[in-house]
Design an enzyme around this catalytic site. Structure first.
Site, PDB file in Angstrom:
ATOM      1  N   PHE A 291       0.847  -1.264   0.111  1.00 33.82           N
ATOM      2  CA  PHE A 291       0.116   0.167  -0.027  1.00 33.82           C
ATOM      3  C   PHE A 291       1.143   1.218   0.024  1.00 33.82           C
ATOM      4  O   PHE A 291       1.457   1.565   0.956  1.00 33.82           O
ATOM      5  CB  PHE A 291      -0.851  -0.010   1.310  1.00 33.82           C
ATOM      6  N   ASP A 292       1.233   1.655  -1.261  1.00 32.45           N
ATOM      7  CA  ASP A 292       2.226   2.794  -1.432  1.00 32.45           C
ATOM      8  C   ASP A 292       1.961   4.137  -0.460  1.00 32.45           C
ATOM      9  O   ASP A 292       3.021   4.639   0.030  1.00 32.45           O
ATOM     10  CB  ASP A 292       2.548   3.034  -2.836  1.00 32.45           C
ATOM     11  N   GLY A 294      -0.267   4.688   2.450  1.00 30.87           N
ATOM     12  CA  GLY A 294      -0.417   4.521   3.709  1.00 30.87           C
ATOM     13  C   GLY A 294       0.473   3.688   4.278  1.00 30.87           C
ATOM     14  O   GLY A 294       0.840   3.685   5.644  1.00 30.87           O
ATOM     15  N   GLU A 295       1.183   2.701   3.719  1.00 30.83           N
ATOM     16  CA  GLU A 295       2.195   2.004   4.256  1.00 30.83           C
ATOM     17  C   GLU A 295       3.722   2.547   3.885  1.00 30.83           C
ATOM     18  O   GLU A 295       4.682   2.204   4.763  1.00 30.83           O
ATOM     19  CB  GLU A 295       2.396   0.580   3.895  1.00 30.83           C
ATOM     20  N   TYR A 377       9.818   0.904  -8.878  1.00 33.49           N
ATOM     21  CA  TYR A 377       8.910   1.438  -9.844  1.00 33.49           C
ATOM     22  C   TYR A 377       8.799   3.306  -9.520  1.00 33.49           C
ATOM     23  O   TYR A 377       9.219   3.633  -8.495  1.00 33.49           O
ATOM     24  CB  TYR A 377       7.525   1.119  -9.524  1.00 33.49           C
ATOM     25  N   GLU A 378       8.556   3.994 -10.890  1.00 29.54           N
ATOM     26  CA  GLU A 378       8.371   5.376 -10.796  1.00 29.54           C
ATOM     27  C   GLU A 378       6.697   5.479 -11.221  1.00 29.54           C
ATOM     28  O   GLU A 378       6.372   4.930 -12.033  1.00 29.54           O
ATOM     29  CB  GLU A 378       8.884   6.151 -11.717  1.00 29.54           C
ATOM     30  N   TYR A 379       6.406   6.173 -10.446  1.00 25.02           N
ATOM     31  CA  TYR A 379       4.858   6.721 -10.507  1.00 25.02           C
ATOM     32  C   TYR A 379       4.533   8.109 -10.944  1.00 25.02           C
ATOM     33  O   TYR A 379       5.024   9.035 -10.029  1.00 25.02           O
ATOM     34  CB  TYR A 379       3.747   6.535  -9.371  1.00 25.02           C
ATOM     35  N   HIS A 427       1.105  -8.930 -11.782  1.00 23.77           N
ATOM     36  CA  HIS A 427       0.635  -7.842 -10.695  1.00 23.77           C
ATOM     37  C   HIS A 427      -0.282  -6.875 -10.953  1.00 23.77           C
ATOM     38  O   HIS A 427      -0.442  -6.730 -12.284  1.00 23.77           O
ATOM     39  CB  HIS A 427       1.918  -7.167 -10.051  1.00 23.77           C
ATOM     40  N   HIS A 429      -1.269  -2.651 -10.299  1.00 24.77           N
ATOM     41  CA  HIS A 429      -1.149  -1.193  -9.708  1.00 24.77           C
ATOM     42  C   HIS A 429      -2.573  -0.537  -9.475  1.00 24.77           C
ATOM     43  O   HIS A 429      -3.019  -0.327 -10.556  1.00 24.77           O
ATOM     44  CB  HIS A 429      -0.392  -0.500 -10.531  1.00 24.77           C
ATOM     45  N   HIS A 587      -0.855  -5.993 -14.620  1.00 23.47           N
ATOM     46  CA  HIS A 587       0.447  -5.971 -15.432  1.00 23.47           C
ATOM     47  C   HIS A 587       1.013  -7.471 -15.459  1.00 23.47           C
ATOM     48  O   HIS A 587       1.366  -8.139 -14.737  1.00 23.47           O
ATOM     49  CB  HIS A 587       1.451  -5.035 -14.786  1.00 23.47           C
TER      50      HIS A 587
HETATM   51 CU   LIG Z   1       3.735  -3.013 -13.097  1.00 21.54          CU
END
Ligand SMILES: [Cu+2]
Length: 637
Positions: A291-292, A294-295, A377-379, A427, A429, A587
């Site tokens: 959980f990018d 909140g975690e 990863y980049e978002y 996976h 996102h 993905h």
């Molecule tokens: Cu991905």
């Protein structure tokens, strides 16, 4: 200050942290996983205040000595703590200092070092350890009430090497963050390290193509937008942008000036939560679902952008001011990029009868963007504002896919072989965008709209009728919705008290991203924790403490948030509504995603739907300037 939602300044962060420390001398080992603005009521924004009084900070304090979490509010005009609350049974987000400590903890643990040796890793000089939130799945012999993360290992042959090319398979360390120790080593049969490197810098990829000629973006008179503090004005748009430590890039107070009147559209938009669940069942992957927000405090992973690389043209930047875990402020320069882009044609018609004349206008958009790097990863979060009143959000996903070592000749069951003995597991996102709407005022309703073809009948003898079937979402009982590609389903946010020229309520519509929600089984541990990701849209009545749809503390938490909120069954008609749109990529990695992944794009739009009385971009002048003289009249394009 220029706006009530301006983020905390460095000085305000220092004062807030100092106030907490001064009032709580009993804290033995205080850490500050979260320091953010405690925003004033929405009315301060609605009134257009520019020098807000009563600034307040919200802090999460973690005492490492006792493993206790506290929430504090600090009145910054008096430097006083106005509330102090122990929050039992929660874990704040994983801290950067805990991630940076992994290497030392593992290297100093003889059992961990011995396990690495059994997996062929003897040289620990460039060992990479990635932190994985542990969720609630148990580990034999580990007290999961402790503050625990898991770690996976990757071998770098030199400092700049891409570690994801050589994941250490079947080996996971469980780390006790407070004790700074290895609580367990989870180990299966050793898998040989994949043989190939995966580097992508110019020195590693061989000759570069030599036939790309320069593209220069010039705006000789400067850009058409102005920036005052964090407030951006462009064309008729007015908005505020900042980086929040949890949500990352946040857009708020969005309005469009129409006939001299500032008409609000969107009060605040942010990634309330996101989850990245991996679909591989092996011992070192089954628990991976991060959980990018909140975690991991997504916002603290924002990077500095550079001109000509991340952004091209006449750029302005906004910095981000954040707090580290000791409570000290730091600045990420150039965290938000502001620029304009040409976007092809806006509208056109060629009148082929009598006059042989074209009217054509160029589309242009204002881009507000930031890029968050979280692990591999980049978002990139990109907000686009258009001349015709459209708002668009696009996430750009790039970086490096997560990898797993497989034995020579083994074919992955739940992933794609992207290099010899290197599996990139399937996976998702899934982002959850919180859209606190404000269409022409604070009271709105949400209407689900389906395009439906009607059966043959007395009113439809030839069977050609198409209707817009509208369903008002009256209560949070109806607040959990699904996309429907067969009806091009959209959701209109209407203001029932404001009418357009033809008598219907003014509205914006959410054109969603239609794709799978959470693919994990409904009775899985993850499904309970990521309930928000199990519906494309949720609608709730606004409440200031409902910001994070998996709860405020998803780390090591069995599940909280939006599903519980809607059990309040609050009315949704003509009130302050919030929409939560879950969207994202499912993905299935491609060979082309290795060793670094070309951007994947996912997002949604908010389009005016009867908000204006006609095309609001009729007054955009015809193209002018360099090379454009011929397209004002009579040109056949
Ligand atoms: Cu991905």
């Amino acid at each position: 200050m220029t706006h009530p939602y301006d983020p905390l300044t460095a000085e305000e962060i220092e004062r807030a942290v100092h106030a907490v420390l001064a009032s709580q001398p009993g804290l033995a080992a205080p850490r500050f996983p979260l320091v953010r603005l405690d925003p004033p009521g929405k009315d301060a924004v609605r009134r257009g205040e520019t020098s807000p009084a009563g600034r307040s900070a919200f802090l999460v304090t973690y005492d490492r000595e006792t493993g206790s979490t506290f929430e504090a509010r600090v009145d910054l005009s008096a430097d006083s703590v106005t509330s102090w609350k122990h929050v039992p049974g929660v874990q704040p987000p994983i801290m950067i200092e805990e991630i940076m400590a992994l290497e030392d903890i593992v290297k100093n643990d003889p059992a961990a070092v011995a396990a690495l040796a059994r997996h062929g890793v003897d040289d620990l000089s460039a060992l990479q350890l990635d932190p994985w939130s542990t969720g609630t799945l148990p580990v034999d012999g580990v007290d999961m009430r402790r503050r625990v993360i898991r770690a996976s290992a990757y071998v770098r042959r030199f400092k700049e090497d891409n570690g994801y090319a050589r994941p250490v398979g079947n080996l996971v360390f469980v780390i006790d963050c407070d004790a700074r120790s290895v609580a367990a080593v989870i180990e299966g049969p050793a898998i040989p390290l994949p043989p190939e490197s995966g580097n992508y810098d110019t020195g590693s990829v061989g000759p570069l193509r030599a036939d790309l000629r320069p593209i220069e973006i010039t705006q000789p008179e400067g850009p058409s937008f102005t920036v005052t503090g964090n407030v951006i004005e462009w064309q008729r748009w007015h908005l505020h942008a900042h980086i929040d430590p949890v949500e990352g890039l946040v857009i708020s107070d969005v309005s469009y000036t129409d006939g001299g009147r500032r008409r609000p559209v969107l009060h605040r938009a942010s990634i309330g939560e996101m989850v990245v669940p991996y679909g591989d069942t092996s011992e070192d992957f089954y628990f991976r679902n991060v959980f990018d927000a909140g975690e991991y405090n997504l916002g603290k992973t924002v990077g500095s952008l550079s001109l000509g690389c991340d952004c091209l043209g006449e750029i302005r930047y906004l910095d981000a001011v954040l707090a580290d875990e000791g409570g000290a402020p730091y600045t990420v320069t150039n965290a938000i990029c502001l620029h304009e882009e040409d976007y092809g044609i806006l509208w056109k018609h060629w009148d082929f009868r009598y006059v042989e004349r074209a009217e054509v206008r160029r589309s242009r958009r204002m881009v507000v963007s930031a890029i968050h790097t979280i692990g591999n990863y980049e978002y990139g979060f990109f907000w686009y504002f258009y001349l015709d009143g459209t708002i668009q959000f696009e996430a750009k996903l790039t970086g490096i896919v997560q990898t797993r070592a497989v034995a020579p000749g083994e074919k992955p069951r739940y992933g794609t072989l992207v290099a010899p003995q290197l599996d990139a597991p399937n996976h998702q996102h899934l982002f959850c965008m919180r859209l606190d709407m404000e269409v022409d005022g604070p009271r709105n309703s949400v209407v689900e709209v389906d395009a439906v073809g009607l059966p043959v009948g007395p009113d439809n003898p030839y069977g050609n009728a198409i209707t817009a079937r509208e369903t008002v979402l009256e209560n949070e009982r109806d607040g959990r919705r699904s996309c429907d590609p067969r009806t091009a389903r959209t959701w209109k946010i209407v203001n029932p008290s404001v009418r357009n020229r033809l008598g219907s309520p003014v509205a914006y519509k959410l054109v969603p991203f239609t794709g799978p929600t959470l693919l994990a089984a409904p009775d899985s541990d993850l499904a309970r924790r990521a309930e928000f990701a199990r519906a494309n849209l949720w609608v709730t009545r606004y409440s200031p403490d409902e910001l994070h749809p998996a709860g405020d503390y998803p780390n090591q938490h069995p599940g909280d948030g939006i599903a519980a909120w809607i059990r309040q069954e609050r009315d949704l008609v003509n009130t302050d509504v919030v929409l939560w749109h879950t969207f994202g990529t499912s993905h299935l990695p491609r060979l082309e995603d290795w060793p670094v992944m070309p951007c994947d794009y996912v997002g949604f739009t908010l389009k005016p739907a009867g908000f204006f009385d006609r095309n609001p971009a009729l007054d955009v002048p015809p193209p002018q300037g360099h090379g454009a003289a011929h397209c004002e009249h009579g040109a056949h394009q």
